[in-house]
Design an enzyme around this catalytic site. Sequence first.
Site, PDB file in Angstrom:
ATOM      1  N   ILE A 257       0.852  -1.210   0.000  1.00  0.00           N
ATOM      2  CA  ILE A 257       0.000   0.000   0.000  1.00  0.00           C
ATOM      3  C   ILE A 257       0.880   1.249   0.000  1.00  0.00           C
ATOM      4  O   ILE A 257       0.570   2.243  -0.656  1.00  0.00           O
ATOM      5  CB  ILE A 257      -0.959  -0.015   1.210  1.00  0.00           C
ATOM      6  CG1 ILE A 257      -1.770  -1.319   1.214  1.00  0.00           C
ATOM      7  CG2 ILE A 257      -1.899   1.187   1.156  1.00  0.00           C
ATOM      8  CD1 ILE A 257      -2.656  -1.500   2.421  1.00  0.00           C
TER       9      ILE A 257
ATOM     10  N   THR B   4      -9.467  -5.479  11.091  1.00  0.00           N
ATOM     11  CA  THR B   4      -9.209  -6.564  12.031  1.00  0.00           C
ATOM     12  C   THR B   4      -9.503  -6.134  13.476  1.00  0.00           C
ATOM     13  O   THR B   4      -9.756  -6.982  14.325  1.00  0.00           O
ATOM     14  CB  THR B   4      -7.749  -7.058  11.878  1.00  0.00           C
ATOM     15  OG1 THR B   4      -7.614  -8.305  12.520  1.00  0.00           O
ATOM     16  CG2 THR B   4      -6.736  -6.079  12.444  1.00  0.00           C
TER      17      THR B   4
ATOM     18  N   TYR C 266      -1.721  -9.383  16.204  1.00  0.00           N
ATOM     19  CA  TYR C 266      -1.659  -8.374  15.143  1.00  0.00           C
ATOM     20  C   TYR C 266      -2.775  -7.349  15.339  1.00  0.00           C
ATOM     21  O   TYR C 266      -2.544  -6.133  15.346  1.00  0.00           O
ATOM     22  CB  TYR C 266      -1.779  -9.042  13.766  1.00  0.00           C
ATOM     23  CG  TYR C 266      -2.146  -8.078  12.661  1.00  0.00           C
ATOM     24  CD1 TYR C 266      -1.272  -7.069  12.284  1.00  0.00           C
ATOM     25  CD2 TYR C 266      -3.383  -8.157  12.024  1.00  0.00           C
ATOM     26  CE1 TYR C 266      -1.613  -6.169  11.290  1.00  0.00           C
ATOM     27  CE2 TYR C 266      -3.736  -7.269  11.032  1.00  0.00           C
ATOM     28  CZ  TYR C 266      -2.854  -6.270  10.666  1.00  0.00           C
ATOM     29  OH  TYR C 266      -3.203  -5.381   9.689  1.00  0.00           O
TER      30      TYR C 266
ATOM     31  N   PRO D 107      -8.344 -21.196  11.240  1.00  0.00           N
ATOM     32  CA  PRO D 107      -8.677 -20.723  12.591  1.00  0.00           C
ATOM     33  C   PRO D 107      -8.618 -19.208  12.674  1.00  0.00           C
ATOM     34  O   PRO D 107      -7.698 -18.584  12.144  1.00  0.00           O
ATOM     35  CB  PRO D 107      -7.603 -21.358  13.479  1.00  0.00           C
ATOM     36  CG  PRO D 107      -7.105 -22.527  12.702  1.00  0.00           C
ATOM     37  CD  PRO D 107      -7.236 -22.168  11.253  1.00  0.00           C
TER      38      PRO D 107
ATOM     39  N   SER E  75      -6.786  -1.272  10.501  1.00  0.00           N
ATOM     40  CA  SER E  75      -7.345  -2.416   9.786  1.00  0.00           C
ATOM     41  C   SER E  75      -8.702  -2.785  10.366  1.00  0.00           C
ATOM     42  O   SER E  75      -8.950  -2.605  11.568  1.00  0.00           O
ATOM     43  CB  SER E  75      -6.377  -3.594   9.950  1.00  0.00           C
ATOM     44  OG  SER E  75      -7.011  -4.800   9.628  1.00  0.00           O
TER      45      SER E  75
ATOM     46  N   LYS F 169      -2.647  -3.183  16.375  1.00  0.00           N
ATOM     47  CA  LYS F 169      -3.273  -2.044  15.676  1.00  0.00           C
ATOM     48  C   LYS F 169      -4.192  -1.290  16.627  1.00  0.00           C
ATOM     49  O   LYS F 169      -4.241  -0.051  16.635  1.00  0.00           O
ATOM     50  CB  LYS F 169      -4.066  -2.553  14.462  1.00  0.00           C
ATOM     51  CG  LYS F 169      -3.193  -3.040  13.315  1.00  0.00           C
ATOM     52  CD  LYS F 169      -2.480  -1.871  12.648  1.00  0.00           C
ATOM     53  CE  LYS F 169      -1.458  -2.304  11.632  1.00  0.00           C
ATOM     54  NZ  LYS F 169      -0.650  -1.200  11.109  1.00  0.00           N
TER      55      LYS F 169
HETATM   56  C1  UD1 Z   1      -6.725 -10.368   7.463  1.00  0.00           C
HETATM   57  C2  UD1 Z   1      -7.227  -9.264   8.365  1.00  0.00           C
HETATM   58  C3  UD1 Z   1      -6.894  -7.934   7.773  1.00  0.00           C
HETATM   59  C4  UD1 Z   1      -5.403  -7.839   7.577  1.00  0.00           C
HETATM   60  C5  UD1 Z   1      -4.963  -8.954   6.660  1.00  0.00           C
HETATM   61  C6  UD1 Z   1      -3.441  -8.877   6.576  1.00  0.00           C
HETATM   62  C7  UD1 Z   1      -9.209  -9.890   9.615  1.00  0.00           C
HETATM   63  C8  UD1 Z   1     -10.698  -9.909   9.637  1.00  0.00           C
HETATM   64  N1  UD1 Z   1      -8.666  -9.371   8.502  1.00  0.00           N
HETATM   65  O1  UD1 Z   1      -7.487 -10.340   6.308  1.00  0.00           O
HETATM   66  O2  UD1 Z   1      -7.297  -6.920   8.637  1.00  0.00           O
HETATM   67  O3  UD1 Z   1      -5.045  -6.598   7.064  1.00  0.00           O
HETATM   68  O4  UD1 Z   1      -5.348 -10.213   7.202  1.00  0.00           O
HETATM   69  O5  UD1 Z   1      -2.846 -10.088   6.333  1.00  0.00           O
HETATM   70  O6  UD1 Z   1      -8.533 -10.287  10.524  1.00  0.00           O
HETATM   71  N2  UD1 Z   1      -8.424 -17.465   1.983  1.00  0.00           N
HETATM   72  C9  UD1 Z   1      -8.481 -18.702   1.369  1.00  0.00           C
HETATM   73  N3  UD1 Z   1      -7.315 -19.277   0.971  1.00  0.00           N
HETATM   74  C10 UD1 Z   1      -6.105 -18.687   1.146  1.00  0.00           C
HETATM   75  C11 UD1 Z   1      -6.052 -17.425   1.781  1.00  0.00           C
HETATM   76  C12 UD1 Z   1      -7.230 -16.846   2.202  1.00  0.00           C
HETATM   77  O7  UD1 Z   1      -9.566 -19.262   1.189  1.00  0.00           O
HETATM   78  O8  UD1 Z   1      -5.066 -19.286   0.768  1.00  0.00           O
HETATM   79  C13 UD1 Z   1      -9.669 -16.829   2.387  1.00  0.00           C
HETATM   80  C14 UD1 Z   1      -9.724 -16.475   3.864  1.00  0.00           C
HETATM   81  O9  UD1 Z   1     -10.246 -17.550   4.600  1.00  0.00           O
HETATM   82  C15 UD1 Z   1     -10.654 -15.251   3.853  1.00  0.00           C
HETATM   83  C16 UD1 Z   1     -10.356 -14.585   2.513  1.00  0.00           C
HETATM   84  O10 UD1 Z   1      -9.750 -15.603   1.699  1.00  0.00           O
HETATM   85  O11 UD1 Z   1     -11.985 -15.631   3.868  1.00  0.00           O
HETATM   86  C17 UD1 Z   1      -9.396 -13.425   2.625  1.00  0.00           C
HETATM   87  O12 UD1 Z   1      -8.246 -13.855   3.355  1.00  0.00           O
HETATM   88  P1  UD1 Z   1      -6.924 -12.972   3.442  1.00  0.00           P
HETATM   89  O13 UD1 Z   1      -6.578 -12.465   2.099  1.00  0.00           O
HETATM   90  O14 UD1 Z   1      -5.912 -13.770   4.178  1.00  0.00           O
HETATM   91  O15 UD1 Z   1      -7.364 -11.710   4.299  1.00  0.00           O
HETATM   92  P2  UD1 Z   1      -8.128 -11.655   5.713  1.00  0.00           P
HETATM   93  O16 UD1 Z   1      -7.814 -12.801   6.565  1.00  0.00           O
HETATM   94  O17 UD1 Z   1      -9.560 -11.357   5.425  1.00  0.00           O
END
Ligand code: UD1
Length: 356
Positions: free
Chosen positions: A16, A130, A152, A296, A128, A156
């Site tokens: 970003i 989060t 994390y 998780p 975030s 924040k």
């Molecule tokens: C999380 C945090 C966000 C943070 C970010 C940084 C929360 C709610 N959000 O985002 O604030 O800035 O991490 O790393 O805590 N997924 C898959 N397969 C994968 C990876 C992800 O299915 O290999 C799914 C996840 O389960 C989720 C979505 O894709 O539903 C987005 O995941 P991801 O891109 O990791 O972001 P968040 O976990 O939403």
Amino acid sequence: MTKPTTVLITGGAGFIGSHTCVELLGHGYEVVVVDDYSNSSPRALDEVQKLAGRPLTAYQADLRDRGALDAVFAAHPIDAVIHFAAKKAVGESMRIPLDYFDINIGGTTSLLRTMRAHGVHKLVFSSSCTVYGSSDATLLGEDEPTAPTSPYARSKWVCEQLLADTCDRYSEFSAVSLRYFNPVGAHPSGRIGEDPRGVPNNVMPYMTQVAVGRLERLSVFGSDYPTPDGTAIRDYIHVVDVADGHRLAAERLDDAPGLRVFNLGTGVGASVLELVEAFSQACGKTLPYELTDRRPGDAIRAVADASKVAREWGWQPKYDLAAMCRDAWRFQTLNPAGYDRAAGPTNDSARTAQEV
Ligand code: UD1
């Protein structure tokens, strides 16, 4: 509204941060970057300068190094700071929480102390969604109670509290905390984008690396959520829209004293399978994936109520999910192995703080 002219961007070589550098340079600001390159490449800054057609000044330093930071502030007439530099992986933060507190909270404290010492009182903070934790709300507004669930997220949240306390104690301080949802995509040129080190944690860089053949298939984490297709829902937002929001926030720092909090999201949710479909359209091939267990700590749904920033600043996202996928894919195809880190820092974009 007073426009700052010289802006310090911590973490400016990151995903970003680099897009925000392009945005600010394009609007005529002088940009100074401090980055330790622990999860970024100085080559991103070379591309930033080529894209913007203007130079910036970059220093390699850890924000907790007060001496190095002091030298940067002494060398430039900094009007405002946009603070990105932090660690940001939820899962990693469970394994090494003290690193997260030390780097994220310690870095912010050191930055605030240095700002005060140099009479700089304006800060935009990278927060975030989060901090909201696992809320059941359909749309998350800024008034939603915070309930951070990982080190994390807590780091924040604590930073937001210490910004509020700093603004309370020193009335000349003003800060904006931007809580963004899921920034993805890349600059439409494809020259800068998301290039995490190691296997990506986040879904978009994972998908682009599958599509380019660096990874075999995407694991979709959880298909039994109470959502229409069973997969989790997120509010994906184009990184150029996020960068635009930061520029606007920097320009609005004088509007009001104290700490103000704004969501940056689109208000539109997409499930993981909808994202896979949109990305498959963008890259012209069916993305291989398998449905696996839930990850998780994942929330079922995290979508912004984005009305406050629209109402108060007139900010609206310009890019949709198709554009986010198209641009992320363009960056990956133009940079199949990511930025070339082997080359190391280049003379024109990176100096060590000691060289000031
Ligand atoms: C999380 C945090 C966000 C943070 C970010 C940084 C929360 C709610 N959000 O985002 O604030 O800035 O991490 O790393 O805590 N997924 C898959 N397969 C994968 C990876 C992800 O299915 O290999 C799914 C996840 O389960 C989720 C979505 O894709 O539903 C987005 O995941 P991801 O891109 O990791 O972001 P968040 O976990 O939403």
